[in-house]
Design a protein around this motif. Structure first.
Motif, PDB file in Angstrom:
ATOM      1  N   TRP A   3       0.829  -1.203   0.000  1.00  0.00           N
ATOM      2  CA  TRP A   3       0.000   0.000   0.000  1.00  0.00           C
ATOM      3  C   TRP A   3       0.863   1.252   0.000  1.00  0.00           C
ATOM      4  N   THR A   4       0.354   2.291  -0.640  1.00  0.00           N
ATOM      5  CA  THR A   4       0.953   3.616  -0.537  1.00  0.00           C
ATOM      6  C   THR A   4       0.201   4.374   0.551  1.00  0.00           C
ATOM      7  N   VAL A   5       0.929   4.881   1.519  1.00  0.00           N
ATOM      8  CA  VAL A   5       0.318   5.594   2.638  1.00  0.00           C
ATOM      9  C   VAL A   5       0.562   7.095   2.464  1.00  0.00           C
ATOM     10  N   ILE A   6      -0.498   7.862   2.547  1.00  0.00           N
ATOM     11  CA  ILE A   6      -0.396   9.313   2.473  1.00  0.00           C
ATOM     12  C   ILE A   6      -0.949   9.887   3.764  1.00  0.00           C
ATOM     13  N   ARG A   7      -0.137  10.658   4.451  1.00  0.00           N
ATOM     14  CA  ARG A   7      -0.576  11.303   5.687  1.00  0.00           C
ATOM     15  C   ARG A   7      -0.673  12.812   5.454  1.00  0.00           C
ATOM     16  N   VAL A   8      -1.794  13.358   5.867  1.00  0.00           N
ATOM     17  CA  VAL A   8      -2.080  14.778   5.655  1.00  0.00           C
ATOM     18  C   VAL A   8      -2.305  15.430   7.022  1.00  0.00           C
ATOM     19  N   TRP A   9      -1.498  16.429   7.349  1.00  0.00           N
ATOM     20  CA  TRP A   9      -1.720  17.167   8.587  1.00  0.00           C
ATOM     21  C   TRP A   9      -2.970  18.026   8.440  1.00  0.00           C
ATOM     22  N   GLU A  10      -3.679  18.231   9.529  1.00  0.00           N
ATOM     23  CA  GLU A  10      -4.903  19.027   9.465  1.00  0.00           C
ATOM     24  C   GLU A  10      -4.643  20.468   9.039  1.00  0.00           C
ATOM     25  N   HIS A  11      -3.389  20.940   9.210  1.00  0.00           N
ATOM     26  CA  HIS A  11      -3.090  22.328   8.848  1.00  0.00           C
ATOM     27  C   HIS A  11      -2.688  22.474   7.384  1.00  0.00           C
ATOM     28  N   GLU A  12      -2.503  21.363   6.688  1.00  0.00           N
ATOM     29  CA  GLU A  12      -2.026  21.432   5.299  1.00  0.00           C
ATOM     30  C   GLU A  12      -3.061  22.050   4.373  1.00  0.00           C
ATOM     31  N   ASP A  13      -2.584  22.641   3.296  1.00  0.00           N
ATOM     32  CA  ASP A  13      -3.462  23.178   2.271  1.00  0.00           C
ATOM     33  C   ASP A  13      -4.248  22.029   1.634  1.00  0.00           C
ATOM     34  N   THR A  14      -5.554  22.142   1.637  1.00  0.00           N
ATOM     35  CA  THR A  14      -6.418  21.048   1.183  1.00  0.00           C
ATOM     36  C   THR A  14      -6.196  20.714  -0.285  1.00  0.00           C
ATOM     37  N   GLN A  15      -6.062  21.726  -1.119  1.00  0.00           N
ATOM     38  CA  GLN A  15      -5.906  21.477  -2.553  1.00  0.00           C
ATOM     39  C   GLN A  15      -4.567  20.792  -2.855  1.00  0.00           C
ATOM     40  N   GLN A  16      -3.532  21.205  -2.160  1.00  0.00           N
ATOM     41  CA  GLN A  16      -2.226  20.568  -2.362  1.00  0.00           C
ATOM     42  C   GLN A  16      -2.261  19.105  -1.914  1.00  0.00           C
ATOM     43  N   ALA A  17      -2.923  18.863  -0.784  1.00  0.00           N
ATOM     44  CA  ALA A  17      -3.034  17.484  -0.302  1.00  0.00           C
ATOM     45  C   ALA A  17      -3.838  16.637  -1.282  1.00  0.00           C
ATOM     46  N   ALA A  18      -4.916  17.194  -1.815  1.00  0.00           N
ATOM     47  CA  ALA A  18      -5.737  16.463  -2.785  1.00  0.00           C
ATOM     48  C   ALA A  18      -4.925  16.140  -4.040  1.00  0.00           C
ATOM     49  N   SER A  19      -4.066  17.064  -4.450  1.00  0.00           N
ATOM     50  CA  SER A  19      -3.217  16.827  -5.621  1.00  0.00           C
ATOM     51  C   SER A  19      -2.238  15.693  -5.371  1.00  0.00           C
ATOM     52  N   ARG A  20      -1.676  15.621  -4.166  1.00  0.00           N
ATOM     53  CA  ARG A  20      -0.770  14.528  -3.811  1.00  0.00           C
ATOM     54  C   ARG A  20      -1.477  13.189  -3.919  1.00  0.00           C
ATOM     55  N   ILE A  21      -2.707  13.160  -3.413  1.00  0.00           N
ATOM     56  CA  ILE A  21      -3.483  11.924  -3.453  1.00  0.00           C
ATOM     57  C   ILE A  21      -3.789  11.537  -4.900  1.00  0.00           C
ATOM     58  N   ALA A  22      -4.194  12.525  -5.689  1.00  0.00           N
ATOM     59  CA  ALA A  22      -4.529  12.263  -7.095  1.00  0.00           C
ATOM     60  C   ALA A  22      -3.320  11.722  -7.857  1.00  0.00           C
ATOM     61  N   GLN A  23      -2.148  12.261  -7.577  1.00  0.00           N
ATOM     62  CA  GLN A  23      -0.935  11.782  -8.252  1.00  0.00           C
ATOM     63  C   GLN A  23      -0.676  10.322  -7.951  1.00  0.00           C
ATOM     64  N   ALA A  24      -0.884   9.926  -6.698  1.00  0.00           N
ATOM     65  CA  ALA A  24      -0.649   8.529  -6.327  1.00  0.00           C
ATOM     66  C   ALA A  24      -1.650   7.602  -7.002  1.00  0.00           C
ATOM     67  N   VAL A  25      -2.916   8.010  -7.038  1.00  0.00           N
ATOM     68  CA  VAL A  25      -3.956   7.187  -7.647  1.00  0.00           C
ATOM     69  C   VAL A  25      -3.777   7.113  -9.156  1.00  0.00           C
ATOM     70  N   LEU A  26      -3.489   8.252  -9.787  1.00  0.00           N
ATOM     71  CA  LEU A  26      -3.328   8.282 -11.240  1.00  0.00           C
ATOM     72  C   LEU A  26      -2.072   7.543 -11.674  1.00  0.00           C
ATOM     73  N   ALA A  27      -1.053   7.518 -10.841  1.00  0.00           N
ATOM     74  CA  ALA A  27       0.157   6.757 -11.152  1.00  0.00           C
ATOM     75  C   ALA A  27      -0.181   5.286 -11.280  1.00  0.00           C
ATOM     76  N   TRP A  28      -1.067   4.795 -10.438  1.00  0.00           N
ATOM     77  CA  TRP A  28      -1.481   3.391 -10.523  1.00  0.00           C
ATOM     78  C   TRP A  28      -2.295   3.148 -11.799  1.00  0.00           C
ATOM     79  N   ARG A  29      -3.136   4.112 -12.157  1.00  0.00           N
ATOM     80  CA  ARG A  29      -3.933   3.946 -13.378  1.00  0.00           C
ATOM     81  C   ARG A  29      -3.037   3.883 -14.608  1.00  0.00           C
ATOM     82  N   THR A  30      -1.928   4.621 -14.565  1.00  0.00           N
ATOM     83  CA  THR A  30      -0.984   4.594 -15.687  1.00  0.00           C
ATOM     84  C   THR A  30      -0.208   3.286 -15.705  1.00  0.00           C
ATOM     85  N   ASP A  31       0.198   2.846 -14.518  1.00  0.00           N
ATOM     86  CA  ASP A  31       0.940   1.595 -14.389  1.00  0.00           C
ATOM     87  C   ASP A  31       0.374   0.835 -13.201  1.00  0.00           C
ATOM     88  N   PRO A  32      -0.561  -0.112 -13.450  1.00  0.00           N
ATOM     89  CA  PRO A  32      -1.207  -0.818 -12.351  1.00  0.00           C
ATOM     90  C   PRO A  32      -0.302  -1.783 -11.604  1.00  0.00           C
TER      91      PRO A  32
END
Length: 268
Positions: free
Chosen positions: A226-255
């Protein structure tokens, strides 16, 4: 967690203390089961720490042994259910119950969440604890909304890995991405965590235990692919969402990427 004695009730040696045990012997028994006396301390309602014990009980006409956490409160003895145990000896059952109690946090067993303010060590800590929720916190809801807006779908508050008693805030089962939104106080944020000045030893131990538990969770999930992503409550929400999207989309490109190399977070 526990097995049942199906053919016959458990023997007394599985739950009942040996006759004639002195108070000091019982204390030693509890210390050993808890992994040391230091692990048995709780914050009492008066602000002072109290010494807790595990009590094993076999209800009448039952074939199950239940463990309860007990602690003194003034002239009374309080108790709260911990778990069901299923080992053959009292020593093993005490140790099993203490492991479970320590894994979920003694303080969470001591009091219901709505009463937590009665033993919080300061107004600041009480404020944090009142705001503490197990799920659907404001940072979680904001992150879910941002991730959903990027076209991603996920499960909420799920165990990523069978057998691992940890729930992630967002789970992407196919890509094997687990997201945890961590509160700055409870998880010891290096930027915003400020230790309490009262009961400092207890709270320092509590927060350090949470950090160690987080690290163990990350390691076990990474080892299982598993890839684990930890987001602090103070982090910028959009930046955190982008990090998550990159991890998910990386799998879609290479499962079939190389997994288990670590987690995508900014932990120090």
């Amino acid at each position: 967690m526990a097995t049942q004695w199906r053919d016959a009730p458990p023997t007394e040696s599985a739950w009942k203390p040996v006759k004639g045990m002195s108070a000091s012997e019982r204390a030693e028994e509890q210390d050993k089961a808890a992994g040391g006396r230091k692990n048995r301390y709780l914050p009492g309602s008066s602000g002072r720490t109290v010494l807790a014990s595990i009590y094993l009980r076999l209800p009448p006409k039952s074939r199950r042994v239940y463990a309860y956490l007990r602690w003194p409160e003034g002239r009374k003895t309080r108790e709260r259910y911990v778990c069901q145990v299923g080992c053959d000896t009292r020593e093993e059952n005490l140790a099993q119950a203490w492991r479970h109690a320590l894994s979920v946090g003694l303080a969470s067993l001591q009091r219901p969440k709505e009463s937590a303010q009665s033993w919080a060590s300061s107004p600041a800590v009480r404020s944090v604890m009142r705001a503490n929720r197990s799920r659907d916190t404001r940072p979680e809801m904001a992150l879910r909304s941002a991730v959903h807006a990027l076209g991603l779908r996920y499960r909420v508050d799920r165990q990523p890995l069978a057998g691992l008693r940890r729930k992630a805030d967002l789970v992407f089962a196919g890509p094997r991405v687990a997201v945890f939104v961590d509160g700055c106080f409870w998880h010891g944020c290096p930027e915003h965590y400020r230790p309490s000045t009262r009961n400092s030893e207890f709270w320092s131990s509590k927060i350090e235990g949470n950090r160690n538990r987080d690290a163990q969770t990350d390691e076990k999930l990474a080892a299982a692919g598993w890839t684990v992503i930890r987001v602090w409550e103070h982090e910028d929400t959009q930046q955190a969402a982008s990090r998550i999207a990159q991890a998910v989309l990386a799998w879609r490109t290479d499962p079939h990427p190389h997994r288990g190399a670590g987690s995508l977070n900014g932990r120090h």
